[in-house]
Scaffold this motif. Structure first.
Motif, PDB file in Angstrom:
ATOM      1  N   VAL A  37      -4.133  -7.034 -12.466  1.00 59.93           N
ATOM      2  CA  VAL A  37      -2.913  -6.955 -11.656  1.00 59.93           C
ATOM      3  C   VAL A  37      -3.151  -6.056 -10.444  1.00 59.93           C
ATOM      4  O   VAL A  37      -2.628  -6.306  -9.354  1.00 59.93           O
ATOM      5  N   SER A  41      -3.020  -7.121  -6.312  1.00 63.56           N
ATOM      6  CA  SER A  41      -1.963  -6.485  -5.532  1.00 63.56           C
ATOM      7  C   SER A  41      -2.586  -5.662  -4.401  1.00 63.56           C
ATOM      8  O   SER A  41      -3.799  -5.484  -4.374  1.00 63.56           O
ATOM      9  N   GLU A  42      -1.721  -5.189  -3.526  1.00 60.65           N
ATOM     10  CA  GLU A  42      -2.252  -4.528  -2.330  1.00 60.65           C
ATOM     11  C   GLU A  42      -3.068  -3.290  -2.678  1.00 60.65           C
ATOM     12  O   GLU A  42      -2.641  -2.436  -3.443  1.00 60.65           O
ATOM     13  N   GLY A 117       0.439   6.614  -6.973  1.00 63.63           N
ATOM     14  CA  GLY A 117       1.707   5.887  -7.014  1.00 63.63           C
ATOM     15  C   GLY A 117       2.377   5.704  -5.659  1.00 63.63           C
ATOM     16  O   GLY A 117       3.291   4.910  -5.525  1.00 63.63           O
ATOM     17  N   ILE A 119       2.686   4.221  -2.082  1.00 63.21           N
ATOM     18  CA  ILE A 119       2.100   3.018  -1.474  1.00 63.21           C
ATOM     19  C   ILE A 119       2.171   3.039   0.059  1.00 63.21           C
ATOM     20  O   ILE A 119       1.977   2.009   0.714  1.00 63.21           O
ATOM     21  N   HIS A 347      -6.439   0.410 -10.462  1.00 59.14           N
ATOM     22  CA  HIS A 347      -5.239   0.633 -11.262  1.00 59.14           C
ATOM     23  C   HIS A 347      -4.082   0.663 -10.270  1.00 59.14           C
ATOM     24  O   HIS A 347      -4.226   1.219  -9.185  1.00 59.14           O
ATOM     25  N   LEU A 348      -2.924   0.073 -10.632  1.00 61.28           N
ATOM     26  CA  LEU A 348      -1.831  -0.024  -9.662  1.00 61.28           C
ATOM     27  C   LEU A 348      -1.462   1.321  -9.045  1.00 61.28           C
ATOM     28  O   LEU A 348      -1.151   1.407  -7.868  1.00 61.28           O
ATOM     29  N   ALA A 349      -1.496   2.382  -9.839  1.00 61.18           N
ATOM     30  CA  ALA A 349      -1.077   3.685  -9.314  1.00 61.18           C
ATOM     31  C   ALA A 349      -2.181   4.342  -8.484  1.00 61.18           C
ATOM     32  O   ALA A 349      -1.913   5.274  -7.729  1.00 61.18           O
TER      33      ALA A 349
ATOM     34  N   GLU B 244       2.854   1.791 -13.948  1.00 60.10           N
ATOM     35  CA  GLU B 244       2.330   0.588 -13.311  1.00 60.10           C
ATOM     36  C   GLU B 244       3.460  -0.301 -12.806  1.00 60.10           C
ATOM     37  O   GLU B 244       3.419  -0.795 -11.687  1.00 60.10           O
ATOM     38  N   VAL B 247       5.207   1.095  -9.629  1.00 55.01           N
ATOM     39  CA  VAL B 247       4.448   0.864  -8.401  1.00 55.01           C
ATOM     40  C   VAL B 247       4.514  -0.624  -8.036  1.00 55.01           C
ATOM     41  O   VAL B 247       4.724  -0.987  -6.886  1.00 55.01           O
ATOM     42  N   PHE B 248       4.371  -1.471  -9.042  1.00 56.85           N
ATOM     43  CA  PHE B 248       4.359  -2.911  -8.796  1.00 56.85           C
ATOM     44  C   PHE B 248       5.656  -3.383  -8.129  1.00 56.85           C
ATOM     45  O   PHE B 248       5.635  -4.162  -7.183  1.00 56.85           O
ATOM     46  N   ARG B 250       7.633  -1.752  -6.216  1.00 58.74           N
ATOM     47  CA  ARG B 250       7.674  -1.365  -4.807  1.00 58.74           C
ATOM     48  C   ARG B 250       6.719  -2.222  -3.983  1.00 58.74           C
ATOM     49  O   ARG B 250       7.046  -2.641  -2.869  1.00 58.74           O
ATOM     50  N   LEU B 251       5.559  -2.524  -4.542  1.00 60.81           N
ATOM     51  CA  LEU B 251       4.610  -3.377  -3.821  1.00 60.81           C
ATOM     52  C   LEU B 251       5.177  -4.774  -3.613  1.00 60.81           C
ATOM     53  O   LEU B 251       5.072  -5.358  -2.543  1.00 60.81           O
TER      54      LEU B 251
END
Ligand SMILES: C[S@@+](CC[C@H](N)C(=O)[O-])C[C@H]1O[C@@H](n2cnc3c(N)ncnc32)[C@H](O)[C@@H]1O
Lengths: 364, 269
Positions: A37, A41-42, A117, A119, A347-349, B244, B247-248, B250-251
């Motif tokens: 994931v 994602s960005e 966390g 972005i 990792h997303l964060a 996770e 954050v997701f 917001r993305l």
């Protein structure tokens, strides 16, 4: 436009994802969904600060909430890192683990990141009065191989696959290199690299006396120059996992590039072998990629260690980079317990990486 | 307790009805307590416009006529003060139309109690929603009734949003109408649906079925994606941390916003 008609049924990004699902769920197990994931994602960037620029960008960026992840590394894990101390070193703090020698890092490399966390994106860097840009945006994890290469005063350094030049710039920030050799097989990418250097580094540091830029096939480097460099960085071409999942253009998973993709591990091995040969005895070599693939990471290093001994009589020692992972565990997620090298996993964060790195020291 | 028939008779508005029809004593006569009567009286006085009293009276009559008790009526008026000014004809048409849709007694009352705002919506608007659900989304008559019963707020949602939400769930998620109705899909915002689905999809836990409706993994049911609280969704379905997902979200918000801007600029070209 008739893109709809010509669009392949399985675009390369889809093929890449299918490939990764199979390979990485086996390699990473439980971790794969979380890495997946993040990859889809960005990503996050870091701003490599340009010590040659006259802008005080660090202060500006800190007001926006960034911090230099290098200097704010975990002090616990590296008891002898002090602000002014020249001893940037770490000692394995695990109780019971065998005492390790400190891991020295290249100095003066600063890379600021937004907190875990967060972005927020960086704005593009602006030129100072001399036209030099204040920072270079890159994957913050790409700075780690440069840090761990431990460039010291007076070293001669080879960057074998250097374009577009992010890591070269990081190495130059140390201002310790006596002579730097920058190479990339692609002529067009080499000229891009040249532009990057000129936008960041004053001319007096880019003279023939201290810098050489070439466009050779790196696998042939052993025929040119052996046993000469104190430090060698081999940042090989790989499946560039993030790019392969996001962009259909210029994608190594496209049908027409199957052969090229299959040959990657062999090319990587040859580049690493050439880099090892180019290092002097006692010299240190950093192998790095931006893929999660074991076949392109650990397996290549394993074979290179073997073949160096068999074919060239070169004995190598693997340098333990675990202290690095302890120091920077607040900024990056590292893959747990690889048997060879270390790897930053997305990792997303903390959406950096993937970056694999393995450091070797030439004993003979 | 229902107001007595006698009260209802007394409430029938007649031409030239004096203002005293909504006086405190007459409200108490209708069955409101003193305190409730005062609240209503105050609310009516606050509403501007001379016809407020007349409409308020017809609204009360209509609501009592549907069998609501005084405290339910008060609650509905508090939820939706616009009811004081709604024309009697609007109210009646709306109620008739909802009945025609198949909201039988009991479910009609529950829907109205839950979402009295629907009584202020012109029948024409409701008809547009029904048309969309029937003809573009191919819901059955019964399913449309169920949707109105469970998610009456759909009448005030933007039609194109509703259609997009349906298409998203139908095509991207491969889910049929019956399951949408069962999950009460239209209670959730598009952002919620998209975020929970995309999170699973990018983790490799959800696949769009192919033309034959097949997937190589077993997709979780829509129910277990939407109709559970976030913690359960994360621990049992997504297998992920709250950090996770935070954050997701917001993305995703930024991704969608930028995609919209992109389409807008393409249209403008
Ligand atoms: C991962 S990129 C390097 C990125 C660079 N180190 C940086 O940090 O900006 C790999 C590079 O290897 C180059 N390359 C591919 N085959 C090569 C070869 N045989 N010899 C030298 N360079 C090669 C590619 O042109 C590409 O620029």
């Amino acid at each position: 436009e008739k893109w709809a008609a010509t669009r392949p049924k399985y675009p390369p990004t889809t093929l890449a994802l299918q490939h990764f699902d199979t390979a990485y769920s086996a390699e990473l197990g439980q971790l794969w969904p979380s890495v997946r994931v993040a990859l889809l994602s960005e990503r996050k960037y870091g701003a490599l600060l340009n010590n040659f620029s006259h802008h005080d960008v660090q202060a500006d960026l800190e007001v926006q909430g960034c911090r230099d992840f290098v200097s704010s590394a975990d002090k616990e894990a590296q008891p002898c890192l002090q602000e002014e101390s020249s001893c940037v070193a770490v000692r394995e703090s695990d109780v019971g683990a065998k005492q390790q020698s400190p891991l020295p890092l290249s100095l003066n490399i600063k890379c600021v990141v937004f907190p875990r966390g967060d972005i927020t994106r960086f704005k593009p860097a602006r030129p100072d009065m001399h036209g030099l840009l204040g920072y270079y945006l890159m994957d913050a994890a790409s700075v780690l191989p440069c840090l761990a290469l431990d460039v010291q005063e007076g070293h001669s350094v080879l960057d074998l696959c250097a374009a577009p030049g992010g890591k070269t710039l990081a190495l130059l920030q140390t201002q310790a290199i006596r002579f730097l050799c920058v190479n990339d097989a692609s002529v067009s990418r080499t000229s891009r690299l040249r532009k990057v250097l000129h936008s960041y580094v004053p001319k007096q540091f880019l003279t023939d006396g201290n810098l050489r830029i070439t466009s050779f096939d790196g696998t042939k480097w052993g025929e040119i120059e052996r046993n000469s460099f104190d430090r060698v960085l081999i940042d090989v071409p790989c499946t560039t996992d993030r790019h392969s999942l996001m962009e259909d253009d210029n994608n190594i998973f496209s049908k027409s590039r199957i052969g090229e993709r299959r040959r990657l591990p062999q090319l990587q091995l040859e580049l690493l072998l050439a880099g090892i040969e180019a290092a002097c005895p006692g010299g240190e070599i950093m192998y790095s990629t931006c893929t999660l693939s074991q076949i392109q990471n650990q397996s290549v290093v394993e074979q290179a260690i073997c073949l160096s001994r068999e074919n060239h009589g070169i004995r190598l020692e693997v340098v333990d980079l675990r202290p690095l992972t302890h120091m920077f565990k607040k900024t990056f997620h590292f893959a747990p317990s690889l048997h060879l090298g270390e790897m930053v996993i997305p990792h997303l964060a903390a959406n950096f990486g993937p970056i694999y790195m393995c450091k070797l020291k030439r004993l003979t | 307790p229902l107001p007595s028939a006698q009260h209802n008779n007394a409430l029938r508005p007649t031409a030239g009805m004096p203002d005293s029809a909504l006086s405190l004593p007459s409200l108490v006569d209708m069955g409101f307590t003193d305190a409730q009567a005062e609240q209503i009286h105050e609310a009516v006085c606050k509403v501007r416009g001379g016809s407020a009293t007349k409409h308020a009276l017809s609204t009360l009559t209509a609501l009592f006529g549907l069998g609501f008790n005084p405290s339910s009526v008060l609650k509905m008026l508090q939820k939706c003060p616009e009811l004081y000014t709604v024309r009697e004809s609007q109210l009646q048409q709306c109620i008739n139309y909802l009945r025609k849709l198949g909201l039988v007694e009991g479910s009609l009352q529950r829907t109205l109690a839950h979402y009295p705002q629907i009584l202020t919506v012109p029948v024409k608007t409701i008809k547009h929603v029904v048309l969309l659900l029937r003809e573009k989304c191919l819901f059955t008559v019964q399913q449309v009734a169920d949707i109105f019963r469970d998610s009456p707020a759909i009448v005030l949602e933007d039609l194109s949003q509703t259609e997009y939400k349906f298409q998203y769930v139908y095509f991207r998620m491969g889910i049929k109408q019956a399951e949408m109705v069962k999950t009460r899909l239209f209670r959730f915002t598009l952002d919620e649906v998209r975020c929970r689905h995309c999170f699973l999809e990018r983790r490799g836990l959800y696949q769009t079925p192919d033309k034959r409706g097949q997937t190589s993994i077993i997709n979780p049911k829509l129910d277990s994606i939407l109709k559970i609280d976030l913690d359960t969704y994360l621990s049992e379905i997504a297998n992920a941390s709250a950090e996770e997902y935070d954050v997701f979200q917001r993305l995703m918000a930024r991704e969608c916003q930028e995609q919209d801007q992109q389409y807008d600029s393409i249209e403008a070209d």
